[in-house]
Design a protein around this motif. Structure first.
Motif, PDB file in Angstrom:
ATOM      1  N   LYS A 115      91.213 -57.070   0.771  1.00  0.00           N
ATOM      2  CA  LYS A 115      91.379 -58.433   1.276  1.00  0.00           C
ATOM      3  C   LYS A 115      90.111 -58.929   1.949  1.00  0.00           C
ATOM      4  O   LYS A 115      89.705 -60.082   1.766  1.00  0.00           O
ATOM      5  N   ASP A 116      89.465 -58.070   2.704  1.00  0.00           N
ATOM      6  CA  ASP A 116      88.227 -58.460   3.370  1.00  0.00           C
ATOM      7  C   ASP A 116      87.106 -58.683   2.363  1.00  0.00           C
ATOM      8  O   ASP A 116      86.205 -59.480   2.603  1.00  0.00           O
ATOM      9  N   PHE A 117      87.173 -58.003   1.217  1.00  0.00           N
ATOM     10  CA  PHE A 117      86.145 -58.145   0.185  1.00  0.00           C
ATOM     11  C   PHE A 117      86.285 -59.459  -0.574  1.00  0.00           C
ATOM     12  O   PHE A 117      85.290 -60.092  -0.934  1.00  0.00           O
ATOM     13  N   PHE A 118      87.524 -59.895  -0.819  1.00  0.00           N
ATOM     14  CA  PHE A 118      87.772 -61.081  -1.645  1.00  0.00           C
ATOM     15  C   PHE A 118      88.070 -62.336  -0.837  1.00  0.00           C
ATOM     16  O   PHE A 118      87.780 -63.444  -1.302  1.00  0.00           O
ATOM     17  N   ILE A 119      88.667 -62.211   0.340  1.00  0.00           N
ATOM     18  CA  ILE A 119      89.173 -63.369   1.081  1.00  0.00           C
ATOM     19  C   ILE A 119      88.270 -63.648   2.270  1.00  0.00           C
ATOM     20  O   ILE A 119      87.969 -62.735   3.053  1.00  0.00           O
ATOM     21  N   PRO A 120      87.824 -64.889   2.466  1.00  0.00           N
ATOM     22  CA  PRO A 120      87.053 -65.230   3.679  1.00  0.00           C
ATOM     23  C   PRO A 120      87.909 -65.093   4.931  1.00  0.00           C
ATOM     24  O   PRO A 120      89.134 -65.043   4.871  1.00  0.00           O
ATOM     25  N   LYS A 121      87.243 -65.059   6.072  1.00  0.00           N
ATOM     26  CA  LYS A 121      87.956 -64.828   7.327  1.00  0.00           C
ATOM     27  C   LYS A 121      88.739 -66.046   7.778  1.00  0.00           C
ATOM     28  O   LYS A 121      89.843 -65.923   8.291  1.00  0.00           O
ATOM     29  N   HIS A 122      88.184 -67.236   7.601  1.00  0.00           N
ATOM     30  CA  HIS A 122      88.829 -68.447   8.104  1.00  0.00           C
ATOM     31  C   HIS A 122      89.037 -69.412   6.940  1.00  0.00           C
ATOM     32  O   HIS A 122      88.115 -70.124   6.532  1.00  0.00           O
ATOM     33  N   VAL A 123      90.245 -69.395   6.398  1.00  0.00           N
ATOM     34  CA  VAL A 123      90.610 -70.299   5.307  1.00  0.00           C
ATOM     35  C   VAL A 123      92.013 -70.832   5.569  1.00  0.00           C
ATOM     36  O   VAL A 123      92.730 -70.346   6.446  1.00  0.00           O
ATOM     37  N   ALA A 246      80.899 -79.246 -10.936  1.00  0.00           N
ATOM     38  CA  ALA A 246      80.881 -80.458 -10.122  1.00  0.00           C
ATOM     39  C   ALA A 246      82.012 -80.486  -9.101  1.00  0.00           C
ATOM     40  O   ALA A 246      81.850 -81.062  -8.017  1.00  0.00           O
ATOM     41  N   THR A 247      83.129 -79.889  -9.421  1.00  0.00           N
ATOM     42  CA  THR A 247      84.285 -79.926  -8.523  1.00  0.00           C
ATOM     43  C   THR A 247      84.422 -78.679  -7.660  1.00  0.00           C
ATOM     44  O   THR A 247      85.290 -78.639  -6.777  1.00  0.00           O
ATOM     45  N   ALA A 248      83.594 -77.667  -7.893  1.00  0.00           N
ATOM     46  CA  ALA A 248      83.741 -76.406  -7.151  1.00  0.00           C
ATOM     47  C   ALA A 248      83.521 -76.608  -5.658  1.00  0.00           C
ATOM     48  O   ALA A 248      84.249 -76.059  -4.828  1.00  0.00           O
ATOM     49  N   SER A 249      82.503 -77.390  -5.291  1.00  0.00           N
ATOM     50  CA  SER A 249      82.212 -77.573  -3.867  1.00  0.00           C
ATOM     51  C   SER A 249      83.355 -78.281  -3.148  1.00  0.00           C
ATOM     52  O   SER A 249      83.686 -77.933  -2.006  1.00  0.00           O
ATOM     53  N   SER A 250      83.983 -79.263  -3.789  1.00  0.00           N
ATOM     54  CA  SER A 250      85.108 -79.963  -3.166  1.00  0.00           C
ATOM     55  C   SER A 250      86.304 -79.034  -2.989  1.00  0.00           C
ATOM     56  O   SER A 250      86.999 -79.084  -1.962  1.00  0.00           O
ATOM     57  N   VAL A 251      86.538 -78.176  -3.971  1.00  0.00           N
ATOM     58  CA  VAL A 251      87.646 -77.217  -3.873  1.00  0.00           C
ATOM     59  C   VAL A 251      87.384 -76.227  -2.745  1.00  0.00           C
ATOM     60  O   VAL A 251      88.270 -75.937  -1.926  1.00  0.00           O
ATOM     61  N   HIS A 252      86.186 -75.703  -2.667  1.00  0.00           N
ATOM     62  CA  HIS A 252      85.855 -74.742  -1.609  1.00  0.00           C
ATOM     63  C   HIS A 252      85.916 -75.392  -0.231  1.00  0.00           C
ATOM     64  O   HIS A 252      86.369 -74.762   0.737  1.00  0.00           O
ATOM     65  N   GLU A 263      80.525 -69.098   3.104  1.00  0.00           N
ATOM     66  CA  GLU A 263      81.309 -67.871   2.937  1.00  0.00           C
ATOM     67  C   GLU A 263      82.358 -68.037   1.849  1.00  0.00           C
ATOM     68  O   GLU A 263      82.556 -67.131   1.019  1.00  0.00           O
ATOM     69  N   VAL A 264      83.049 -69.188   1.835  1.00  0.00           N
ATOM     70  CA  VAL A 264      84.076 -69.427   0.813  1.00  0.00           C
ATOM     71  C   VAL A 264      83.446 -69.464  -0.573  1.00  0.00           C
ATOM     72  O   VAL A 264      83.989 -68.903  -1.538  1.00  0.00           O
ATOM     73  N   SER A 265      82.278 -70.088  -0.707  1.00  0.00           N
ATOM     74  CA  SER A 265      81.607 -70.145  -2.002  1.00  0.00           C
ATOM     75  C   SER A 265      81.156 -68.758  -2.453  1.00  0.00           C
ATOM     76  O   SER A 265      81.258 -68.416  -3.641  1.00  0.00           O
ATOM     77  N   ALA A 266      80.660 -67.954  -1.512  1.00  0.00           N
ATOM     78  CA  ALA A 266      80.229 -66.597  -1.862  1.00  0.00           C
ATOM     79  C   ALA A 266      81.412 -65.739  -2.315  1.00  0.00           C
ATOM     80  O   ALA A 266      81.316 -64.997  -3.301  1.00  0.00           O
ATOM     81  N   LYS A 267      82.525 -65.838  -1.601  1.00  0.00           N
ATOM     82  CA  LYS A 267      83.717 -65.083  -1.997  1.00  0.00           C
ATOM     83  C   LYS A 267      84.240 -65.545  -3.357  1.00  0.00           C
ATOM     84  O   LYS A 267      84.743 -64.725  -4.145  1.00  0.00           O
ATOM     85  N   ALA A 268      84.111 -66.831  -3.652  1.00  0.00           N
ATOM     86  CA  ALA A 268      84.554 -67.338  -4.953  1.00  0.00           C
ATOM     87  C   ALA A 268      83.728 -66.738  -6.084  1.00  0.00           C
ATOM     88  O   ALA A 268      84.263 -66.421  -7.162  1.00  0.00           O
ATOM     89  N   GLN A 269      82.438 -66.562  -5.862  1.00  0.00           N
ATOM     90  CA  GLN A 269      81.609 -65.928  -6.885  1.00  0.00           C
ATOM     91  C   GLN A 269      81.993 -64.465  -7.088  1.00  0.00           C
ATOM     92  O   GLN A 269      82.021 -63.967  -8.222  1.00  0.00           O
ATOM     93  N   ILE A 270      82.291 -63.783  -5.990  1.00  0.00           N
ATOM     94  CA  ILE A 270      82.727 -62.387  -6.099  1.00  0.00           C
ATOM     95  C   ILE A 270      84.031 -62.304  -6.897  1.00  0.00           C
ATOM     96  O   ILE A 270      84.194 -61.439  -7.774  1.00  0.00           O
ATOM     97  N   GLN A 271      84.972 -63.193  -6.598  1.00  0.00           N
ATOM     98  CA  GLN A 271      86.242 -63.203  -7.319  1.00  0.00           C
ATOM     99  C   GLN A 271      86.024 -63.452  -8.812  1.00  0.00           C
ATOM    100  O   GLN A 271      86.621 -62.776  -9.659  1.00  0.00           O
TER     101      GLN A 271
END
Length: 518
Positions: A115-123, A246-252, A263-271
């Motif tokens: 969970k710590d590897f895939f999920i950001p701390k504050h979402v 184009a829509t990734a930043s708005s979703v994150h 952090e959310v964008s980095a975790k999304a790339q890992i996922q």
């Protein structure tokens, strides 16, 4: 004057330290020329610095630990500080019972690490559900892409008996060039739609991406049309990719509740990388399973394509439902204002997202009674005389005006009455919210009073009735706006800007000679 300053005994800050014989601040007095006293400070068990020679011996094991009222939570694990003699220890304890010394189970520790590897701390709370559906989407989409690539390689192999290898390479490069060119044209054409209709555009391009894989699977069947089929498929893929980026930043940003967008964008790339690799592994296992039967291996993509594509699109659709955008668009603002008029409460982004849905065909707004549109007047639509007379009475202080129209919509081209908001050049977000709130009050009067959605009421409305309705709705808007704006900020809506499409961004310019320029 100078003598008074020199003789002031209270000016301790200006005393020369070399001439001072007493320290006015005894708390900061330190002993001089004294031998160093033995070290009696606390030693921590987590201090990895090398101790000097002659340090005190380790604390005996029979010395009891004394619990300190400090608990540390890190990466889902709970630790507590304990005092053992003159040593400070940090020990992992059970989260349910912070006084016990039981170690966390292996399965629980592994799940926390994943969970710590895939999920950001504050979402936001919906992020985990979104990632679950993203996992389903990425795995099967990646597996389909592997099968499609194999099919295209097979098509090139069949074509090599009829053409040179350089010709096949030229075809491959040409189809990539056409795809990238189409991607630029598509992005430039629908730039504003990525903000105003994010979910609809993203799902529609996902359907297009799934169809492109089906086209690529057809290349071994028609190798002589490889360039045509591969180019069509690659154009669709590039369009889908441009929408995704184009829509990734708005979703994150919708999930980053603590402004931790990076952090959310980095975790999304890992996922994405991990989930795609699982899909690649799934495709490899399926090919290994049928490697001894070339006929079954060739027909495998056609069997798996409808199944995998259905699961892929289902995962995308369900994942979009858990995206709660806080930005304001015309459709979201309309939902907020209708709820405000009914209950005097502003809904949260999650409630609006649930009511908004994906709206793939964009038919939600057109199904409303008295639909509201922002933009310029349509010359093909029927504009009533009273609206044109109201336009002539505009003054320099007006930031917008509201009028009615009778336009033909749908396949049957049935005339339907609607309301149009025309914004003036320089109108800000407050003007947009005010104009839409006033228009919602007008629509409520049409629906609940004698003004029904029929052609007769549309033509029978007099100038006096329209002026009275416009004046009362404007007063109601003025009285409610402050509380409405406050509640929207409390619910987390981004009120500093209202995102409008290209058609909704058209403005009119007020002419001092009583004419309007659009």
């Amino acid at each position: 004057m100078h003598s008074s300053l020199k003789s002031n005994p209270s000016s301790y800050l200006f005393l020369n330290p070399s001439k001072s014989t007493s320290n006015p601040y005894p708390i900061f007095t330190f002993p001089r020329n004294q031998k160093s006293s033995p070290n009696k400070s606390l030693r921590t068990s987590i201090d990895f610095d090398q101790e000097e020679e002659g340090a005190s011996k380790e604390v005996p094991s029979n010395v009891p630990r004394r619990q300190l009222p400090i608990v540390i939570k890190s990466s889902g694990r709970v630790s507590r500080y304990f005092l053992k003699g003159d040593s400070l220890e940090l020990i992992y304890v059970d989260e349910d019972d912070t006084t016990s010394f039981s170690h966390v189970g292996f399965l629980r520790l592994s799940s926390l690490a994943v969970k710590d590897f895939f999920i950001p701390k504050h979402v936001s709370d919906s992020y985990v559900s979104y990632v679950k559906w993203k996992f389903l989407h990425r795995v099967f989409s990646s597996a389909l892409q592997v099968l499609a690539t194999q099919a295209m390689f097979r098509a090139i192999g069949i074509g090599q008996s009829r053409s040179l290898a350089s010709s096949a390479a030229f075809n491959w490069i040409l189809k990539d060039g056409l795809g990238r060119l189409s991607r630029c044209i598509y992005t430039a054409t629908l730039a504003s739609a990525f903000d105003t209709n994010l979910k609809r555009v993203r799902f529609s391009t996902s359907v297009l991406f799934s169809l492109s894989i089906g086209v690529e699977l057809m290349t071994p069947v028609f190798p002589q049309y490889f360039l045509l089929l591969a180019s069509i498929a690659n154009i669709a893929k590039q369009i889908s990719l441009s929408c995704y980026l184009a829509t990734a930043s708005s979703v994150h940003r919708s999930f980053a509740v603590a402004d931790n967008l990076g952090e959310v964008s980095a975790k999304a790339q890992i996922q994405t990388v991990c989930f795609d690799n699982l899909g690649l592994l799934l495709a490899v296992l399926l090919n290994m399973l049928f490697q001894n039967n070339q006929r079954l291996q060739a027909s495998l993509p056609f069997v798996l394509y409808p199944i995998f594509s259905t699961i892929d699109l289902f995962g995308i659709y369900q994942g979009l439902k858990h995206i709660n955008l806080q930005t304001l668009t015309k459709n979201r603002l309309e939902i907020i204002l209708e709820r405000w008029i009914q209950t005097r409460q502003v809904p949260s982004p999650a409630e609006v997202s649930k009511e908004e849905g994906v709206d793939l065909l964009g038919s939600r707004a057109s199904k409303r009674v008295w639909p509201i549109r922002i933009g310029c007047l349509d010359p093909k639509a029927q504009i009533p005389t009273l609206s044109m007379m109201a336009m002539q009475s505009l003054c320099n202080d007006d930031s917008y005006f509201i009028t009615m129209e009778l336009s033909s919509q749908g396949f049957r081209r049935t005339p339907r009455p609607g309301i149009v908001i025309c914004l003036r050049e320089g109108a800000n977000n407050v003007d947009v919210i005010r104009s839409l709130l006033q228009t919602c009050y007008i629509r409520k009067a049409f629906v609940t009073n004698r003004f029904k959605s029929s052609d007769a009421s549309f033509s029978d409305l007099t100038l006096q009735d329209w002026s009275l309705l416009a004046g009362e709705s404007k007063l109601a808007t003025r009285d409610d706006f402050t509380e409405l704006y406050k509640q929207m900020q409390e619910q987390g809506w981004i009120v500093k800007n209202v995102l409008l499409s290209a058609e909704e961004q058209v403005r009119y310019i007020f002419d001092q000679h009583q004419s309007l320029t659009l």
